[in-house]
Design an enzyme around this catalytic site. Structure first.
Site, mmCIF file in Angstrom:
data_model
loop_
_atom_site.group_PDB
_atom_site.id
_atom_site.type_symbol
_atom_site.label_atom_id
_atom_site.label_comp_id
_atom_site.label_asym_id
_atom_site.label_seq_id
_atom_site.Cartn_x
_atom_site.Cartn_y
_atom_site.Cartn_z
ATOM 1 N N ASN A 1 -27.600 43.845 26.279
ATOM 2 C CA ASN A 1 -28.044 44.152 27.929
ATOM 3 C C ASN A 1 -26.391 44.333 27.710
ATOM 4 O OD1 ASN A 1 -28.282 42.133 28.094
ATOM 5 N ND2 ASN A 1 -28.279 41.862 29.999
ATOM 6 N N GLU B 1 -23.288 45.405 30.960
ATOM 7 C CA GLU B 1 -23.439 45.603 32.193
ATOM 8 C C GLU B 1 -22.002 46.262 32.777
ATOM 9 O OE1 GLU B 1 -24.339 42.288 33.713
ATOM 10 O OE2 GLU B 1 -26.756 42.027 33.845
ATOM 11 N N ASN B 2 -21.809 46.677 33.491
ATOM 12 C CA ASN B 2 -21.348 47.202 34.117
ATOM 13 C C ASN B 2 -20.697 47.169 36.085
ATOM 14 O OD1 ASN B 2 -19.342 50.597 35.112
ATOM 15 N ND2 ASN B 2 -18.997 50.158 33.057
ATOM 16 N N ALA B 3 -19.622 47.397 35.731
ATOM 17 C CA ALA B 3 -19.315 47.075 37.605
ATOM 18 C C ALA B 3 -19.570 47.715 38.510
ATOM 19 C CB ALA B 3 -17.865 47.215 38.024
ATOM 20 N N CYS C 1 -29.543 48.261 29.327
ATOM 21 C CA CYS C 1 -30.943 47.887 29.052
ATOM 22 C C CYS C 1 -30.348 47.256 27.625
ATOM 23 C CB CYS C 1 -32.065 47.508 29.044
ATOM 24 S SG CYS C 1 -32.659 47.367 31.007
ATOM 25 N N GLU D 1 -32.847 46.947 25.071
ATOM 26 C CA GLU D 1 -34.364 47.591 24.414
ATOM 27 C C GLU D 1 -33.985 49.101 24.371
ATOM 28 O OE1 GLU D 1 -34.466 45.726 27.332
ATOM 29 O OE2 GLU D 1 -36.561 45.030 27.663
ATOM 30 N N CYS E 1 -38.250 46.812 30.845
ATOM 31 C CA CYS E 1 -38.354 46.868 32.017
ATOM 32 C C CYS E 1 -38.768 48.788 32.088
ATOM 33 C CB CYS E 1 -37.257 47.196 32.672
ATOM 34 S SG CYS E 1 -36.443 48.689 32.097
ATOM 35 N N CYS F 1 -37.122 51.548 29.778
ATOM 36 C CA CYS F 1 -37.145 50.991 28.540
ATOM 37 C C CYS F 1 -38.460 51.106 27.762
ATOM 38 C CB CYS F 1 -37.169 49.678 28.234
ATOM 39 S SG CYS F 1 -35.116 48.850 28.488
HETATM 40 N N1 THU Z 1 -32.571 43.551 31.758
HETATM 41 C C1 THU Z 1 -32.642 44.472 29.930
HETATM 42 O O1 THU Z 1 -32.013 44.430 29.408
HETATM 43 N N2 THU Z 1 -34.246 44.430 29.737
HETATM 44 C C2 THU Z 1 -35.522 44.991 30.391
HETATM 45 O O2 THU Z 1 -36.306 45.413 29.858
HETATM 46 C C3 THU Z 1 -34.635 44.406 31.940
HETATM 47 C C4 THU Z 1 -33.218 44.071 32.210
HETATM 48 C C5 THU Z 1 -30.815 44.103 31.904
HETATM 49 C C6 THU Z 1 -30.778 44.790 32.784
HETATM 50 C C7 THU Z 1 -29.459 44.001 32.780
HETATM 51 O O3 THU Z 1 -28.270 42.959 32.447
HETATM 52 C C8 THU Z 1 -30.336 42.356 33.376
HETATM 53 O O4 THU Z 1 -31.035 42.306 32.467
HETATM 54 C C9 THU Z 1 -30.516 41.530 34.669
HETATM 55 O O5 THU Z 1 -31.786 43.201 35.145
#
Ligand code: THU
Length: 157
Positions: free
Chosen positions: A61, A63-65, A72, A74, A112, A115
């Protein structure tokens, strides 16, 4: 009126029950958690996709501000696989995560909804079931296909 159930078969495995190939894929996902960029959630997800050309594509994963701009693990893996190896087809997928304490989770991480939708399209492209390994510290859940994670999949084809 008719009622029916949709059942999802799950195989629970221990690490020593995995084949060397399965363990390699799960370990690639575990390694990928260390490359997550998750300064906001502190939830470190790793994914790995085995392709039919022999390559394992990892993802984590990022992330970004501006929160919705991140992605994610996946989807970072499957979109990179599609972008880098457009001819290759998916053979298997593994996903796992570490929590804010840095430890692997007690329960398997599962993809999720977004994904699942992204991954199932690559399963359709492959033309066969693509098993999903969801790994935790001491156990792995194996599902026989991505579509098992997403009943009533929306699909255009
Ligand atoms: N996240 C994933 O990388 N995969 C998932 O299937 C669920 C959530 C990440 C997104 C975010 O960076 C962090 O988990 C918290 O939600």
């Amino acid at each position: 009126m008719k009622k029916f159930d949709i059942n999802v078969g799950v195989t629970e495995l221990s690490y020593d029950e995995l084949t060397p190939e399965e363990l390699e894929l799960v370990n690639a996902a575990r390694e990928a958690t260390h490359r997550a960029y998750a300064p906001y959630s502190h939830f470190y997800v790793g994914a790995a996709i085995r392709l039919d050309n022999g390559v394992i594509v990892p993802g984590s994963n990022q992330e970004n501000a501006a929160f919705p701009s991140g992605t994610c693990a996946e989807r970072s893996a499957c979109y990179y696989a599609g972008a880098r190896y457009p001819e290759a087809r998916f053979k298997a997928i593994a996903v796992t995560a570490r929590g804010a304490d840095g430890n692997e989770l007690d329960e398997p991480a599962s993809p999720c909804g977004a994904c699942r939708q992204a991954l199932v399209e690559y399963e359709h492209l492959a033309g066969h079931d693509v098993p999903v390994y969801m790994a935790a510290r001491n156990k792995i859940y194996k599902l026989d296909s991505v579509s098992a994670l997403l009943p009533f999949t929306f699909t255009e084809f």
